[in-house]
Motif scaffolding. Structure first.
Motif, PDB file in Angstrom:
ATOM      1  N   MET A   1       0.937  -1.282  -0.158  1.00 14.83           N
ATOM      2  CA  MET A   1       0.158  -0.023   0.072  1.00 14.83           C
ATOM      3  C   MET A   1       0.986   1.291   0.206  1.00 14.83           C
ATOM      4  O   MET A   1       1.865   1.259   0.888  1.00 14.83           O
ATOM      5  CB  MET A   1      -0.921   0.074   1.150  1.00 14.83           C
ATOM      6  N   HIS A   2       0.298   2.098  -0.848  1.00 16.80           N
ATOM      7  CA  HIS A   2       1.114   3.357  -0.887  1.00 16.80           C
ATOM      8  C   HIS A   2       1.003   4.265   0.220  1.00 16.80           C
ATOM      9  O   HIS A   2       0.232   4.093   1.199  1.00 16.80           O
ATOM     10  CB  HIS A   2       0.659   4.340  -2.180  1.00 16.80           C
ATOM     11  N   PRO A   3       1.736   5.251   0.663  1.00 20.48           N
ATOM     12  CA  PRO A   3       1.889   5.821   1.739  1.00 20.48           C
ATOM     13  C   PRO A   3       0.624   6.828   1.955  1.00 20.48           C
ATOM     14  O   PRO A   3       0.796   8.063   1.799  1.00 20.48           O
ATOM     15  CB  PRO A   3       3.394   6.610   2.008  1.00 20.48           C
ATOM     16  N   LEU A   4      -0.535   6.291   1.837  1.00 23.35           N
ATOM     17  CA  LEU A   4      -1.910   7.014   2.023  1.00 23.35           C
ATOM     18  C   LEU A   4      -2.050   6.924   3.450  1.00 23.35           C
ATOM     19  O   LEU A   4      -3.130   6.368   3.831  1.00 23.35           O
ATOM     20  CB  LEU A   4      -2.830   6.317   1.436  1.00 23.35           C
ATOM     21  N   HIS A   5      -1.477   7.772   4.109  1.00 24.24           N
ATOM     22  CA  HIS A   5      -1.687   7.831   5.677  1.00 24.24           C
ATOM     23  C   HIS A   5      -3.216   8.320   6.056  1.00 24.24           C
ATOM     24  O   HIS A   5      -3.384   9.421   5.538  1.00 24.24           O
ATOM     25  CB  HIS A   5      -0.626   8.653   6.402  1.00 24.24           C
ATOM     26  N   PRO A   6      -3.807   7.719   6.566  1.00 28.50           N
ATOM     27  CA  PRO A   6      -5.167   7.930   6.690  1.00 28.50           C
ATOM     28  C   PRO A   6      -5.425   9.201   7.721  1.00 28.50           C
ATOM     29  O   PRO A   6      -6.453  10.077   7.735  1.00 28.50           O
ATOM     30  CB  PRO A   6      -5.904   7.024   7.547  1.00 28.50           C
ATOM     31  N   LEU A   7      -4.181   9.649   8.442  1.00 28.93           N
ATOM     32  CA  LEU A   7      -4.399  10.781   9.196  1.00 28.93           C
ATOM     33  C   LEU A   7      -4.107  12.321   8.741  1.00 28.93           C
ATOM     34  O   LEU A   7      -3.987  13.258   9.290  1.00 28.93           O
ATOM     35  CB  LEU A   7      -3.620  10.607  10.539  1.00 28.93           C
ATOM     36  N   HIS A   8      -3.293  12.073   7.375  1.00 28.59           N
ATOM     37  CA  HIS A   8      -3.062  13.282   6.622  1.00 28.59           C
ATOM     38  C   HIS A   8      -3.672  13.337   5.634  1.00 28.59           C
ATOM     39  O   HIS A   8      -4.155  12.499   4.808  1.00 28.59           O
ATOM     40  CB  HIS A   8      -1.403  12.989   6.373  1.00 28.59           C
ATOM     41  N   PRO A   9      -3.500  14.760   5.131  1.00 24.63           N
ATOM     42  CA  PRO A   9      -4.060  14.910   3.540  1.00 24.63           C
ATOM     43  C   PRO A   9      -3.657  14.036   2.483  1.00 24.63           C
ATOM     44  O   PRO A   9      -2.374  13.833   2.673  1.00 24.63           O
ATOM     45  CB  PRO A   9      -3.863  16.448   3.616  1.00 24.63           C
ATOM     46  N   LEU A  10      -4.365  13.910   1.638  1.00 24.57           N
ATOM     47  CA  LEU A  10      -3.772  13.051   0.544  1.00 24.57           C
ATOM     48  C   LEU A  10      -3.045  13.957  -0.595  1.00 24.57           C
ATOM     49  O   LEU A  10      -3.631  14.060  -1.528  1.00 24.57           O
ATOM     50  CB  LEU A  10      -4.984  12.326  -0.232  1.00 24.57           C
ATOM     51  N   ARG A  11      -2.152  14.600  -0.118  1.00 19.36           N
ATOM     52  CA  ARG A  11      -1.031  15.351  -0.959  1.00 19.36           C
ATOM     53  C   ARG A  11       0.144  15.215  -0.377  1.00 19.36           C
ATOM     54  O   ARG A  11       0.335  14.973   0.836  1.00 19.36           O
ATOM     55  CB  ARG A  11      -1.754  16.674  -1.073  1.00 19.36           C
ATOM     56  N   PRO A  12       1.223  15.450  -1.131  1.00 18.32           N
ATOM     57  CA  PRO A  12       2.631  15.321  -0.548  1.00 18.32           C
ATOM     58  C   PRO A  12       2.813  16.467   0.261  1.00 18.32           C
ATOM     59  O   PRO A  12       2.271  17.618   0.346  1.00 18.32           O
ATOM     60  CB  PRO A  12       3.308  15.408  -2.082  1.00 18.32           C
ATOM     61  N   PRO A  13       3.935  16.383   1.126  1.00 21.17           N
ATOM     62  CA  PRO A  13       4.469  17.523   1.975  1.00 21.17           C
ATOM     63  C   PRO A  13       4.761  18.371   0.986  1.00 21.17           C
ATOM     64  O   PRO A  13       5.396  18.266  -0.114  1.00 21.17           O
ATOM     65  CB  PRO A  13       5.357  16.871   2.616  1.00 21.17           C
ATOM     66  N   ASN A  81      -2.337  15.342  -8.861  1.00 21.65           N
ATOM     67  CA  ASN A  81      -2.403  16.470  -8.259  1.00 21.65           C
ATOM     68  C   ASN A  81      -2.831  15.984  -6.398  1.00 21.65           C
ATOM     69  O   ASN A  81      -3.470  16.932  -5.888  1.00 21.65           O
ATOM     70  CB  ASN A  81      -3.740  17.273  -8.667  1.00 21.65           C
ATOM     71  N   GLY A  82      -2.428  14.881  -6.254  1.00 19.42           N
ATOM     72  CA  GLY A  82      -2.544  14.509  -5.037  1.00 19.42           C
ATOM     73  C   GLY A  82      -3.838  13.786  -4.580  1.00 19.42           C
ATOM     74  O   GLY A  82      -3.879  13.437  -3.417  1.00 19.42           O
ATOM     75  N   GLY A  83      -4.582  13.711  -5.578  1.00 19.96           N
ATOM     76  CA  GLY A  83      -5.665  12.986  -5.404  1.00 19.96           C
ATOM     77  C   GLY A  83      -5.565  11.587  -6.468  1.00 19.96           C
ATOM     78  O   GLY A  83      -4.596  11.048  -6.934  1.00 19.96           O
ATOM     79  N   HIS A  84      -6.876  11.004  -6.463  1.00 17.92           N
ATOM     80  CA  HIS A  84      -7.104   9.808  -7.440  1.00 17.92           C
ATOM     81  C   HIS A  84      -8.301   9.916  -8.625  1.00 17.92           C
ATOM     82  O   HIS A  84      -9.105  10.793  -8.120  1.00 17.92           O
ATOM     83  CB  HIS A  84      -7.366   8.676  -6.431  1.00 17.92           C
ATOM     84  N   GLU A  85      -8.211   9.280  -9.606  1.00 20.25           N
ATOM     85  CA  GLU A  85      -8.893   9.323 -10.633  1.00 20.25           C
ATOM     86  C   GLU A  85      -9.146   7.761 -11.064  1.00 20.25           C
ATOM     87  O   GLU A  85      -8.501   6.719 -10.881  1.00 20.25           O
ATOM     88  CB  GLU A  85      -8.705   9.826 -11.756  1.00 20.25           C
TER      89      GLU A  85
END
Length: 413
Positions: A1-13, A81-85
């Protein structure tokens, strides 16, 4: 699983000043491959990540269990863009096939909360990470294995091929995922025991186990996992702290009921459902509110040093500053870029501001009983003084403690 940390916004630092983010590695498949060609290409990609050929027994497993069989018709791919399609197999088959046999994680399910928040809730793990974890697990024919997190069923099928289907138990808390995995596994010819249950409790009916492997991360190893592992058995478990979602624990069960091991520098998984905390999942970015009087100061420690690309530093901090998470915010009026810190269990928060110009001094605000930036700074200073130890240097000891386990962490000299 990719680092989609559920506690953080789905965008890179936010990128560090003067740095630019590296481009993702492009897949080499350009059209519909036949499975043998696709699997051969995937094995080459995995070998590149490992720095060595995939072990022969795992090559055999990957050829016997084609990944595409376990993927749903719609995948959710990064949109840049930090999201998914969505990527649909029927409407865009070329792209779907390329994704299926690329060494990359794939989001396979989103879940929407009552307040309308959508977040990834299941994914197909990155194949090279799957191989790393199976290699660490050292599972052989006849070993009894418990898998926590069935997901697509792909990993359960690989385990069934390696150990024999009768020796593998796989748990998933999601009824829909469980039913789909059962159907796909049957069609694939691999039929381990797949159960819809909360993985935090393990599965006593088939215990004890020679091996336990999780495809979700934990912050505390559930006591039943320790109790249901035989002495000398192995646990391979992705690790998580609120600060850093990275690393995999590889531990051996000891005769005294404890388990000891080290962290491997790979693995970034969604958190075990039973350990997800609603207050953090719906985290409101902390801001100064009326009546609050934060302490203000400055720091010479760059926020990118503690929350940037140095995962060794992040893991060190995460293990030593309990309960504290962070987010990057580039949409505030007061600063060009802000690193926000918060303790989900208290009202304590802090922020470190970059003004867009000076990279040697940053403004700090801290509020609450815990001075979070001070804690992080001390942990980072310890990290530097210890010689910047890598993730693999951490030794972890799991100790039964009432109804849970207690963690001891050390970094041997």
């Amino acid at each position: 699983m990719h680092p989609l940390h559920p506690l953080h916004p789905l965008r890179p630092p936010a990128p560090e000043p003067t740095d630019c983010a590296p481009e993702a590695r492009a897949g080499s498949l350009t059209s519909h491959p036949v499975p043998d060609e696709a699997i051969g290409d995937l094995l080459d990609q995995i070998a590149e990540q490992l720095g060595s050929p995939v072990p022969a027994h795992l090559q055999a497993a990957l050829r016997a269990v084609p990944r595409h069989l376990f993927l749903p018709p719609t995948l959710w791919l990064r949109d840049g863009n930090g999201g998914h399609e969505p990527c649909d197999r029927e409407s865009d088959p070329d792209r779907w096939w390329r994704a299926a046999y690329r060494d990359a994680p794939l989001v396979t399910q989103f879940t929407e909360s009552p307040d309308g928040h959508r977040a990834p809730s299941s994914s197909a793990s990155m194949p090279s990470v799957v191989v790393r974890m199976l290699r660490a697990l050292s599972a052989e024919a006849g070993h009894s294995v418990l898998e926590i997190g069935t997901g697509t069923g792909f990993n359960a099928a690989l385990l069934a091929f390696l150990c024999g289907a009768d020796n593998v138990t796989s748990l998933d808390v999601d009824p829909e995922l469980t039913r789909r995995a059962q159907r796909v596994l049957k069609a694939s010819g691999q039929q381990p025991d797949v159960v819809c249950a909360d993985g935090a409790g393990g599965w006593p009916p088939n215990a004890p186990y020679d091996r336990i492997i999780a495809t979700c991360s934990v912050r505390t190893v559930p006591l039943p996992w320790l109790e249901q592992t035989v002495t000398g058995g192995l646990l391979v478990i992705p690790w998580d702290t609120p600060w850093c979602n990275f690393g995999t624990l590889i531990a051996t069960k000891q005769a005294d009921g404890t388990a000891e091991g080290s962290l491997a520098p790979y693995g970034s998984f969604m958190l075990l459902r039973a350990q997800q905390i609603d207050a953090e999942l719906r985290a409101v970015i902390p801001r100064e509110r009326e009546g609050q009087e934060p302490e203000r100061s400055t720091t010479g420690l760059s926020p990118w040093s503690v929350a940037g690309d140095d995962l060794d530093a992040q893991m060190y901090i995460g293990l030593r500053v309990p309960g504290v998470w962070h987010v990057w915010d580039t949409e505030v009026d007061e600063a060009h870029t802000r690193l926000l810190l918060a303790d989900g269990r208290t009202s304590s928060w802090a922020c470190v501001d970059y003004d867009g110009q000076r990279t040697t001094r940053f403004a700090v605000s801290q509020y609450g009983d815990r001075k979070l930036w001070d804690e992080v700074t001390r942990a980072y200073e310890e990290y530097v003084a210890a010689g910047r130890p890598g993730v693999h240097r951490h030794r972890l000891r799991l100790i039964p403690d009432g109804r849970s386990t207690r963690l001891e962490v050390s970094v041997p000299a």
